[in-house]
Enzyme design. Structure first.
Site, PDB file in Angstrom:
ATOM      1  CB  SER A  40      -0.841  -0.011   1.280  1.00  0.00           C
ATOM      2  OG  SER A  40      -1.487   1.224   1.473  1.00  0.00           O
ATOM      3  CE1 TYR A  95      -3.712  -1.974   5.608  1.00  0.00           C
ATOM      4  CE2 TYR A  95      -3.560   0.330   4.931  1.00  0.00           C
ATOM      5  CZ  TYR A  95      -3.751  -1.013   4.613  1.00  0.00           C
ATOM      6  OH  TYR A  95      -3.977  -1.376   3.302  1.00  0.00           O
TER       7      TYR A  95
HETATM    8  N1  LIG Z   1      -8.785  -0.401  -0.608  1.00  0.00           N
HETATM    9  C1  LIG Z   1      -7.699   0.319  -0.474  1.00  0.00           C
HETATM   10  O1  LIG Z   1      -7.776   1.563  -0.398  1.00  0.00           O
HETATM   11  C2  LIG Z   1      -6.327  -0.334  -0.452  1.00  0.00           C
HETATM   12  C3  LIG Z   1      -5.224   0.481  -0.681  1.00  0.00           C
HETATM   13  C4  LIG Z   1      -3.949  -0.066  -0.645  1.00  0.00           C
HETATM   14  C5  LIG Z   1      -3.791  -1.408  -0.391  1.00  0.00           C
HETATM   15  N2  LIG Z   1      -4.882  -2.204  -0.146  1.00  0.00           N
HETATM   16  C6  LIG Z   1      -4.618  -3.607   0.147  1.00  0.00           C
HETATM   17  O2  LIG Z   1      -5.117  -4.376  -0.928  1.00  0.00           O
HETATM   18  C7  LIG Z   1      -5.576  -5.643  -0.434  1.00  0.00           C
HETATM   19  C8  LIG Z   1      -7.032  -5.857  -0.831  1.00  0.00           C
HETATM   20  O3  LIG Z   1      -7.806  -4.768  -0.348  1.00  0.00           O
HETATM   21  P1  LIG Z   1      -9.333  -4.545  -0.772  1.00  0.00           P
HETATM   22  O4  LIG Z   1      -9.556  -3.083  -0.822  1.00  0.00           O
HETATM   23  O5  LIG Z   1      -9.680  -5.380  -1.922  1.00  0.00           O
HETATM   24  O6  LIG Z   1     -10.049  -5.042   0.586  1.00  0.00           O
HETATM   25  P2  LIG Z   1     -11.248  -6.058   0.855  1.00  0.00           P
HETATM   26  O7  LIG Z   1     -12.295  -5.924  -0.178  1.00  0.00           O
HETATM   27  O8  LIG Z   1     -11.601  -5.847   2.298  1.00  0.00           O
HETATM   28  O9  LIG Z   1     -10.567  -7.484   0.654  1.00  0.00           O
HETATM   29  C9  LIG Z   1      -9.750  -8.088   1.591  1.00  0.00           C
HETATM   30  C10 LIG Z   1      -9.659  -9.558   1.225  1.00  0.00           C
HETATM   31  O10 LIG Z   1      -8.757 -10.201   2.131  1.00  0.00           O
HETATM   32  C11 LIG Z   1      -9.370 -11.385   2.604  1.00  0.00           C
HETATM   33  N3  LIG Z   1      -8.854 -11.707   3.910  1.00  0.00           N
HETATM   34  C12 LIG Z   1      -8.838 -10.935   5.026  1.00  0.00           C
HETATM   35  N4  LIG Z   1      -8.292 -11.605   6.044  1.00  0.00           N
HETATM   36  C13 LIG Z   1      -7.954 -12.829   5.563  1.00  0.00           C
HETATM   37  C14 LIG Z   1      -7.370 -13.988   6.130  1.00  0.00           C
HETATM   38  N5  LIG Z   1      -6.998 -14.034   7.412  1.00  0.00           N
HETATM   39  N6  LIG Z   1      -7.161 -15.067   5.338  1.00  0.00           N
HETATM   40  C15 LIG Z   1      -7.535 -15.042   4.035  1.00  0.00           C
HETATM   41  N7  LIG Z   1      -8.097 -13.988   3.446  1.00  0.00           N
HETATM   42  C16 LIG Z   1      -8.314 -12.906   4.210  1.00  0.00           C
HETATM   43  C17 LIG Z   1     -10.871 -11.115   2.586  1.00  0.00           C
HETATM   44  O11 LIG Z   1     -11.603 -12.317   2.385  1.00  0.00           O
HETATM   45  P3  LIG Z   1     -12.348 -13.164   3.517  1.00  0.00           P
HETATM   46  O12 LIG Z   1     -12.928 -12.187   4.499  1.00  0.00           O
HETATM   47  O13 LIG Z   1     -13.382 -13.927   2.746  1.00  0.00           O
HETATM   48  O14 LIG Z   1     -11.292 -14.050   4.105  1.00  0.00           O
HETATM   49  C18 LIG Z   1     -11.002 -10.280   1.322  1.00  0.00           C
HETATM   50  O15 LIG Z   1     -11.156 -11.083   0.196  1.00  0.00           O
HETATM   51  C19 LIG Z   1      -5.328  -5.619   1.078  1.00  0.00           C
HETATM   52  O16 LIG Z   1      -4.082  -6.210   1.350  1.00  0.00           O
HETATM   53  C20 LIG Z   1      -5.300  -4.136   1.390  1.00  0.00           C
HETATM   54  O17 LIG Z   1      -4.574  -3.870   2.575  1.00  0.00           O
HETATM   55  C21 LIG Z   1      -6.156  -1.693  -0.197  1.00  0.00           C
END
Ligand SMILES: NC(=O)c1ccc[n+]([C@@H]2O[C@H](COP(=O)([O-])OP(=O)(O)OC[C@H]3O[C@@H](n4cnc5c(N)ncnc54)[C@H](OP(=O)(O)O)[C@@H]3O)[C@@H](O)[C@H]2O)c1
Length: 248
Positions: A133, A146
């Site tokens: 991120s 975070y």
């Molecule tokens: N959205 C943003 O602004 C942003 C920005 C920079 C980076 N990111 C990073 O990008 C990635 C995806 O983010 P997103 O925005 O798509 O968030 P999201 O929609 O909340 O997706 C998170 C995913 O991680 C899975 N997950 C969480 N804990 C887990 C565990 N213990 N084991 C296996 N799976 C797990 C969840 O699935 P289940 O709950 O079904 O397990 C879900 O599919 C993350 O690493 C986040 O930190 C996001």
């Protein structure tokens, strides 16, 4: 018959992971979708041409090892599972939240990467993508736990790239800024929809899950000798972690 080139995506039940599974399937990969929510990954896998679902908690090392043992091959690993909990200042944050964020964003990446590294190496042309991120490259008030965890993910990727130099495995880090996904902010604010909506308030066009998936698929599909070490991607309205243009 040898299995098709195989991509494993963690956290494929929503947001960036789900969009990445779609893009890699479009690019011709057999995609293995993993996440804790079985029904979601099974539903998405059923829509894709050559995909399978495997329920997995990346923080459960024994389960991760069993998953790795079940795979016949792995060419690409997208370490996407992760997320944020809370925006409390360092002075009052709950250590349990920090621990949970370290578990999934750092140790989760470590677990799956370690377990799949033999298969990635054996493929002769492996790729690991770590979703860090912009929080892995700078801080902001209320971001502490975070930010610390995503700095950990960044350091893991950098160190692994050094350690694997000379072996046929690329290590790519994708560092997105503000991405409007359905669940990221909702999870961070423990289901409080009003607080989650405020994150994106007035921002004309935050990034979408598709935008980030597109950068992942692009990086993965470069020729094998081209390693995109680090790709930082933000919406135009966000110049830094703390400077975001919001329309009134
Ligand atoms: N959205 C943003 O602004 C942003 C920005 C920079 C980076 N990111 C990073 O990008 C990635 C995806 O983010 P997103 O925005 O798509 O968030 P999201 O929609 O909340 O997706 C998170 C995913 O991680 C899975 N997950 C969480 N804990 C887990 C565990 N213990 N084991 C296996 N799976 C797990 C969840 O699935 P289940 O709950 O079904 O397990 C879900 O599919 C993350 O690493 C986040 O930190 C996001």
């Amino acid at each position: 018959m040898t299995a098709a080139r195989t991509a494993v995506v963690t956290g494929a039940s929503s947001g960036i992971g789900a969009a990445t599974a779609r893009k890699l399937a479009e690019a011709g990969y057999r995609v293995i979708l993993t996440a804790r929510r079985k029904e979601r990954i099974e539903a998405l896998a059923a829509e894709l041409p050559h995909a399978e679902a495997y329920p997995l908690d990346v923080t459960d090392r024994a389960a991760v090892d069993a998953f790795a043992a079940s795979l016949d091959r792995c060419d690409v690993l997208v370490d996407n599972a992760g997320g944020a909990l809370g925006t409390d200042p360092v002075a009052t944050a709950d250590p349990a939240d920090w621990r949970a964020m370290y578990e999934v964003n750092v140790l989760g990446v470590l677990n799956v990467t370690q377990a799949l590294l033999p298969a990635l190496t054996a493929s002769g042309d492996g790729t690991v993508v770590v979703l860090s991120s912009t929080a892995g490259h700078g801080t902001y008030e209320g971001g502490g736990g975070y930010v610390a965890a995503k700095h950990g993910a960044h350091v893991l990727a950098e160190t692994l790239r050094l350690e694997l130099c000379g072996q046929p495995v690329r290590v790519i880090e994708i560092a997105p800024g503000m991405v409007k996904t359905d669940e990221f902010a909702l999870t961070r604010f423990r289901g409080d929809e009003a607080k989650a909506a405020k994150v994106y308030e007035g921002v004309a066009e935050p990034l979408t899950a598709d935008d980030v998936a597109d950068t992942i698929a692009w990086a993965v599909t470069r020729p094998a000798h081209v390693n995109i070490d680090l790709l930082v991607v933000r919406p135009r309205a966000q110049a830094s972690n703390t400077k975001v243009h919001r329309e009134a």
